[in-house]
Design a protein around this motif. Structure first.
Motif, PDB file in Angstrom:
ATOM      1  N   LEU A   1       0.851  -1.190   0.000  1.00 23.88           N
ATOM      2  CA  LEU A   1       0.000   0.000   0.000  1.00 23.88           C
ATOM      3  C   LEU A   1       0.881   1.231   0.000  1.00 23.88           C
ATOM      4  O   LEU A   1       2.019   1.201   0.467  1.00 23.88           O
ATOM      5  CB  LEU A   1      -0.902   0.023   1.243  1.00 23.88           C
ATOM      6  N   ASN A   2       0.318   2.319  -0.547  1.00 24.02           N
ATOM      7  CA  ASN A   2       1.051   3.586  -0.514  1.00 24.02           C
ATOM      8  C   ASN A   2       0.267   4.610   0.308  1.00 24.02           C
ATOM      9  O   ASN A   2      -0.961   4.670   0.248  1.00 24.02           O
ATOM     10  CB  ASN A   2       1.357   4.112  -1.930  1.00 24.02           C
TER      11      ASN A   2
ATOM     12  N   GLU B   1       4.642   4.688 -11.029  1.00 25.65           N
ATOM     13  CA  GLU B   1       4.659   6.053 -10.498  1.00 25.65           C
ATOM     14  C   GLU B   1       4.509   6.071  -8.975  1.00 25.65           C
ATOM     15  O   GLU B   1       5.196   6.824  -8.289  1.00 25.65           O
ATOM     16  CB  GLU B   1       3.532   6.892 -11.115  1.00 25.65           C
ATOM     17  N   ASP B   2       3.599   5.243  -8.452  1.00 22.84           N
ATOM     18  CA  ASP B   2       3.296   5.265  -7.027  1.00 22.84           C
ATOM     19  C   ASP B   2       4.323   4.529  -6.173  1.00 22.84           C
ATOM     20  O   ASP B   2       4.497   4.856  -5.003  1.00 22.84           O
ATOM     21  CB  ASP B   2       1.921   4.647  -6.754  1.00 22.84           C
ATOM     22  N   SER B   3       4.964   3.493  -6.750  1.00 22.75           N
ATOM     23  CA  SER B   3       5.809   2.630  -5.920  1.00 22.75           C
ATOM     24  C   SER B   3       7.260   2.519  -6.371  1.00 22.75           C
ATOM     25  O   SER B   3       8.109   2.110  -5.590  1.00 22.75           O
ATOM     26  CB  SER B   3       5.213   1.224  -5.875  1.00 22.75           C
ATOM     27  N   GLY B   4       7.528   2.803  -7.636  1.00 25.08           N
ATOM     28  CA  GLY B   4       8.868   2.576  -8.182  1.00 25.08           C
ATOM     29  C   GLY B   4       9.045   1.191  -8.776  1.00 25.08           C
ATOM     30  O   GLY B   4      10.053   0.913  -9.423  1.00 25.08           O
TER      31      GLY B   4
ATOM     32  N   SER C   1      -3.716   3.503   0.209  1.00 23.66           N
ATOM     33  CA  SER C   1      -4.456   2.905  -0.908  1.00 23.66           C
ATOM     34  C   SER C   1      -3.542   1.975  -1.681  1.00 23.66           C
ATOM     35  O   SER C   1      -2.325   1.943  -1.475  1.00 23.66           O
ATOM     36  CB  SER C   1      -5.030   3.987  -1.827  1.00 23.66           C
ATOM     37  N   LEU C   2      -4.138   1.237  -2.560  1.00 25.39           N
ATOM     38  CA  LEU C   2      -3.373   0.414  -3.487  1.00 25.39           C
ATOM     39  C   LEU C   2      -2.685   1.327  -4.498  1.00 25.39           C
ATOM     40  O   LEU C   2      -3.230   2.373  -4.857  1.00 25.39           O
ATOM     41  CB  LEU C   2      -4.305  -0.548  -4.229  1.00 25.39           C
ATOM     42  N   PRO C   3      -1.520   0.943  -4.976  1.00 27.00           N
ATOM     43  CA  PRO C   3      -0.921   1.722  -6.058  1.00 27.00           C
ATOM     44  C   PRO C   3      -1.868   1.714  -7.266  1.00 27.00           C
ATOM     45  O   PRO C   3      -2.385   0.653  -7.651  1.00 27.00           O
ATOM     46  CB  PRO C   3       0.371   0.974  -6.379  1.00 27.00           C
TER      47      PRO C   3
ATOM     48  N   THR D   1       3.186   9.960  -3.322  1.00 32.10           N
ATOM     49  CA  THR D   1       3.415   8.910  -2.334  1.00 32.10           C
ATOM     50  C   THR D   1       4.317   9.409  -1.210  1.00 32.10           C
ATOM     51  O   THR D   1       5.434   9.851  -1.463  1.00 32.10           O
ATOM     52  CB  THR D   1       4.064   7.680  -3.004  1.00 32.10           C
ATOM     53  N   LEU D   2       3.813   9.296   0.029  1.00 38.57           N
ATOM     54  CA  LEU D   2       4.610   9.679   1.193  1.00 38.57           C
ATOM     55  C   LEU D   2       5.387   8.498   1.764  1.00 38.57           C
ATOM     56  O   LEU D   2       6.464   8.669   2.327  1.00 38.57           O
ATOM     57  CB  LEU D   2       3.712  10.272   2.281  1.00 38.57           C
ATOM     58  N   ALA D   3       4.817   7.293   1.639  1.00 42.75           N
ATOM     59  CA  ALA D   3       5.461   6.093   2.168  1.00 42.75           C
ATOM     60  C   ALA D   3       4.873   4.865   1.480  1.00 42.75           C
ATOM     61  O   ALA D   3       3.768   4.923   0.919  1.00 42.75           O
ATOM     62  CB  ALA D   3       5.248   5.990   3.678  1.00 42.75           C
TER      63      ALA D   3
END
Length: 149
Positions: free
Chosen positions: A35-36, A67-70, A45-47, A119-121
């Motif tokens: 989750l991001n 984009e959201d996770s790398g 939420s889910l990426p 995305t913060l984390a």
């Protein structure tokens, strides 16, 4: 057409609209889900995200997970389509999201180690210990993924 949503919002303002989104389920070896922590709403939420004009749901899923996770992922299969519920964003935008949820598998990239504008984390969670989620639809997608991924 990049920034399709920005263009639409420029025309309709904060009027509630229907948007198409794609999300990816990424699991680790312990069957925990990635989750991001969202920068806009400060919940998890889910990426995933909005389709750009001309994109398929699967293409949007691959792009948005990156984009959201790398992580670079490939779609394993479509899990389900979710079309109930709305999201109210901090900027005043409101949308009903129609989301196709995909099971994905990582094929490259690395988890982001720094914050981005989206995305913060990032964190893997057991399905039984989920953090505060974006909305009811996210909750429903995760319940479905727990049983079907």
């Amino acid at each position: 057409m990049a920034d399709y949503i920005k263009m639409i919002r420029g025309l309709v303002g904060h009027t509630p609209i229907i948007l198409n989104t794609a999300a990816g389920v990424v699991l680790n070896a312990e069957h925990e889900v990635l989750l991001n922590l969202r920068a806009d709403t400060h919940n998890w939420s889910l990426p995933g995200g909005f389709l750009e004009y001309g994109e398929t749901y699967a293409q949007a899923c691959v792009r948005e997970v990156k984009e959201d996770s790398g992580l670079e992922v490939e779609v394993v299969r479509l899990l389900a389509t979710f079309d109930e519920g709305t999201v109210a964003y901090p900027n005043g935008d409101v949308a009903q999201t129609i989301t196709q949820l995909f099971l994905t598998k990582p094929v490259g990239g690395n988890l982001l180690e720094t914050k981005t504008n989206e995305t913060l984390a990032l964190e893997y969670f057991p399905f039984s210990q989920l953090p505060p989620l974006l909305n009811k639809q996210t909750e429903e997608m995760l319940k479905f993924a727990e049983k079907n991924a």
